[in-house]
Motif scaffolding. Structure first.
Motif, PDB file in Angstrom:
ATOM      1  N   LEU A 144       0.829  -1.208   0.000  1.00  0.00           N
ATOM      2  CA  LEU A 144       0.000   0.000   0.000  1.00  0.00           C
ATOM      3  C   LEU A 144       0.863   1.259   0.000  1.00  0.00           C
ATOM      4  O   LEU A 144       0.536   2.249  -0.662  1.00  0.00           O
ATOM      5  CB  LEU A 144      -0.920  -0.004   1.223  1.00  0.00           C
ATOM      6  CG  LEU A 144      -1.997  -1.096   1.249  1.00  0.00           C
ATOM      7  CD1 LEU A 144      -2.740  -1.077   2.577  1.00  0.00           C
ATOM      8  CD2 LEU A 144      -2.978  -0.917   0.098  1.00  0.00           C
ATOM      9  N   ARG A 145       1.955   1.219   0.737  1.00  0.00           N
ATOM     10  CA  ARG A 145       2.855   2.377   0.776  1.00  0.00           C
ATOM     11  C   ARG A 145       3.444   2.649  -0.609  1.00  0.00           C
ATOM     12  O   ARG A 145       3.596   3.804  -1.015  1.00  0.00           O
ATOM     13  CB  ARG A 145       3.980   2.138   1.787  1.00  0.00           C
ATOM     14  CG  ARG A 145       4.965   3.310   1.877  1.00  0.00           C
ATOM     15  CD  ARG A 145       6.102   3.040   2.837  1.00  0.00           C
ATOM     16  NE  ARG A 145       5.647   3.012   4.216  1.00  0.00           N
ATOM     17  CZ  ARG A 145       5.589   1.924   4.956  1.00  0.00           C
ATOM     18  NH1 ARG A 145       5.957   0.750   4.455  1.00  0.00           N
ATOM     19  NH2 ARG A 145       5.170   1.974   6.201  1.00  0.00           N
ATOM     20  N   TYR A 146       3.746   1.588  -1.333  1.00  0.00           N
ATOM     21  CA  TYR A 146       4.346   1.744  -2.662  1.00  0.00           C
ATOM     22  C   TYR A 146       3.370   2.395  -3.641  1.00  0.00           C
ATOM     23  O   TYR A 146       3.750   3.264  -4.434  1.00  0.00           O
ATOM     24  CB  TYR A 146       4.783   0.374  -3.187  1.00  0.00           C
ATOM     25  CG  TYR A 146       5.359   0.411  -4.585  1.00  0.00           C
ATOM     26  CD1 TYR A 146       6.677   0.811  -4.801  1.00  0.00           C
ATOM     27  CD2 TYR A 146       4.580   0.053  -5.682  1.00  0.00           C
ATOM     28  CE1 TYR A 146       7.203   0.853  -6.080  1.00  0.00           C
ATOM     29  CE2 TYR A 146       5.098   0.090  -6.962  1.00  0.00           C
ATOM     30  CZ  TYR A 146       6.407   0.488  -7.159  1.00  0.00           C
ATOM     31  OH  TYR A 146       6.924   0.536  -8.432  1.00  0.00           O
ATOM     32  N   PHE A 147       2.099   1.984  -3.591  1.00  0.00           N
ATOM     33  CA  PHE A 147       1.131   2.477  -4.570  1.00  0.00           C
ATOM     34  C   PHE A 147       0.464   3.790  -4.164  1.00  0.00           C
ATOM     35  O   PHE A 147       0.160   4.628  -5.014  1.00  0.00           O
ATOM     36  CB  PHE A 147       0.051   1.416  -4.816  1.00  0.00           C
ATOM     37  CG  PHE A 147       0.535   0.240  -5.621  1.00  0.00           C
ATOM     38  CD1 PHE A 147       0.741   0.360  -6.983  1.00  0.00           C
ATOM     39  CD2 PHE A 147       0.797  -0.977  -5.011  1.00  0.00           C
ATOM     40  CE1 PHE A 147       1.188  -0.716  -7.737  1.00  0.00           C
ATOM     41  CE2 PHE A 147       1.246  -2.062  -5.756  1.00  0.00           C
ATOM     42  CZ  PHE A 147       1.448  -1.932  -7.120  1.00  0.00           C
ATOM     43  N   TRP A 148       0.195   3.981  -2.861  1.00  0.00           N
ATOM     44  CA  TRP A 148      -0.578   5.147  -2.437  1.00  0.00           C
ATOM     45  C   TRP A 148       0.158   6.085  -1.487  1.00  0.00           C
ATOM     46  O   TRP A 148      -0.404   7.064  -1.021  1.00  0.00           O
ATOM     47  CB  TRP A 148      -1.888   4.691  -1.782  1.00  0.00           C
ATOM     48  CG  TRP A 148      -2.865   4.164  -2.782  1.00  0.00           C
ATOM     49  CD1 TRP A 148      -3.608   4.897  -3.659  1.00  0.00           C
ATOM     50  CD2 TRP A 148      -3.208   2.802  -3.022  1.00  0.00           C
ATOM     51  NE1 TRP A 148      -4.387   4.077  -4.429  1.00  0.00           N
ATOM     52  CE2 TRP A 148      -4.170   2.774  -4.063  1.00  0.00           C
ATOM     53  CE3 TRP A 148      -2.800   1.585  -2.464  1.00  0.00           C
ATOM     54  CZ2 TRP A 148      -4.713   1.595  -4.547  1.00  0.00           C
ATOM     55  CZ3 TRP A 148      -3.347   0.415  -2.952  1.00  0.00           C
ATOM     56  CH2 TRP A 148      -4.288   0.427  -3.979  1.00  0.00           C
ATOM     57  N   GLY A 149       1.399   5.786  -1.170  1.00  0.00           N
ATOM     58  CA  GLY A 149       2.143   6.658  -0.279  1.00  0.00           C
ATOM     59  C   GLY A 149       1.846   6.355   1.180  1.00  0.00           C
ATOM     60  O   GLY A 149       1.049   5.474   1.505  1.00  0.00           O
ATOM     61  N   SER A 150       2.484   7.110   2.058  1.00  0.00           N
ATOM     62  CA  SER A 150       2.371   6.827   3.490  1.00  0.00           C
ATOM     63  C   SER A 150       1.635   7.906   4.270  1.00  0.00           C
ATOM     64  O   SER A 150       1.586   7.856   5.501  1.00  0.00           O
ATOM     65  CB  SER A 150       3.776   6.650   4.087  1.00  0.00           C
ATOM     66  OG  SER A 150       4.555   7.817   3.854  1.00  0.00           O
ATOM     67  N   GLU A 151       1.062   8.892   3.574  1.00  0.00           N
ATOM     68  CA  GLU A 151       0.358   9.961   4.272  1.00  0.00           C
ATOM     69  C   GLU A 151      -0.988   9.470   4.811  1.00  0.00           C
ATOM     70  O   GLU A 151      -1.758   8.839   4.078  1.00  0.00           O
ATOM     71  CB  GLU A 151       0.121  11.145   3.331  1.00  0.00           C
ATOM     72  CG  GLU A 151       1.391  11.881   2.934  1.00  0.00           C
ATOM     73  CD  GLU A 151       2.087  12.494   4.136  1.00  0.00           C
ATOM     74  OE1 GLU A 151       1.382  13.020   5.028  1.00  0.00           O
ATOM     75  OE2 GLU A 151       3.324  12.438   4.196  1.00  0.00           O
ATOM     76  N   SER A 176      -4.240   5.157   8.420  1.00  0.00           N
ATOM     77  CA  SER A 176      -2.803   5.164   8.158  1.00  0.00           C
ATOM     78  C   SER A 176      -2.316   3.740   7.944  1.00  0.00           C
ATOM     79  O   SER A 176      -3.011   2.769   8.264  1.00  0.00           O
ATOM     80  CB  SER A 176      -2.045   5.797   9.327  1.00  0.00           C
ATOM     81  OG  SER A 176      -2.166   4.997  10.486  1.00  0.00           O
ATOM     82  N   GLN A 223      -4.858   9.350   5.785  1.00  0.00           N
ATOM     83  CA  GLN A 223      -6.045   9.893   5.126  1.00  0.00           C
ATOM     84  C   GLN A 223      -7.146  10.078   6.164  1.00  0.00           C
ATOM     85  O   GLN A 223      -7.410   9.182   6.969  1.00  0.00           O
ATOM     86  CB  GLN A 223      -6.524   8.941   4.022  1.00  0.00           C
ATOM     87  CG  GLN A 223      -5.475   8.628   2.967  1.00  0.00           C
ATOM     88  CD  GLN A 223      -5.076   9.844   2.165  1.00  0.00           C
ATOM     89  OE1 GLN A 223      -5.920  10.674   1.821  1.00  0.00           O
ATOM     90  NE2 GLN A 223      -3.786   9.964   1.863  1.00  0.00           N
TER      91      GLN A 223
END
Length: 199
Positions: free
Chosen positions: A21-28, A126, A30
């Motif tokens: 998930l971090r790779y595709f959508w980032g770590s910020e 997160s 929501q």
């Protein structure tokens, strides 16, 4: 497989999915804003409780009751429990073990989805929230006892009360307080406060 192996494997899968998930959508994180507070509050025994939290509690009770009925009073639920207890004997008696495993996976996925859906409005979504929930669930299972719904309920209440008191008294020791109880239970009664033979 031993239950300890399943727990470790589940935790490993959570970490793998988290990295994906971090790779595709980032770590910020929501957020949904203040959605949970739009329903106002209600007063119970002189204490103001957000209405949304009350709805979540009611939903959890309904789901727990439905699962207890399913596991204890339906043929599918009894087959599921028997397979969990001894899958080889169940298979020898004609139970389609693979189908039971898929049923358990579907139930777990559904319950996890519902849990995530009701939690997100109260906090930011997160990548770490899954790990935090798994760690908390591990404490609940160890305290209550593996294979027991009553144990899960008892463990959840104990963990919730300990966390609430710790946050009120000294927030920095919340996790420490919970796991001190986990250690005490593992030393005093490794099978948990409620045995496997209880639903």
């Amino acid at each position: 497989r031993p239950e300890s192996f399943q727990l470790v494997l589940t935790f490993a899968l959570v970490l793998m999915i988290q990295d994906g998930l971090r790779y595709f959508w980032g770590s910020e994180p929501q957020q949904l804003g203040s959605l949970a507070m739009t329903y106002g509050t209600l007063t119970f025994l002189g204490v103001a409780i957000p209405t949304y939290n009350a709805v979540v509690i009611f939903t959890a009770i309904v789901i727990a009751a439905a699962m207890a009925y399913f596991l204890g009073h339906t043929s599918a639920g009894k087959i599921l429990r028997a397979t969990a207890e001894n899958h080889e004997t169940s298979a020898a008696m004609g139970v389609n073990v693979t189908r039971v495993y898929w049923l358990v996976f579907a139930l777990g996925t559904t319950l996890g989805t519902i849990g995530g859906a009701v939690v997100v409005p109260t906090a930011a979504a997160s990548l770490n929230m899954g790990v935090e929930l798994v760690v908390g669930a591990f404490a609940v299972v160890v305290i209550g006892g593996l294979g027991s719904m009553i144990g899960a309920a008892v463990g959840a209440i104990i963990v919730g009360l300990i966390s609430a008191v710790a946050v009120f008294v000294y927030p920095e020791v919340e996790t420490l307080a919970v796991y001190l109880v986990v250690i005490a239970v593992l030393i005093w009664k490794p099978s948990g406060l409620v045995g496997r033979n209880n639903l």
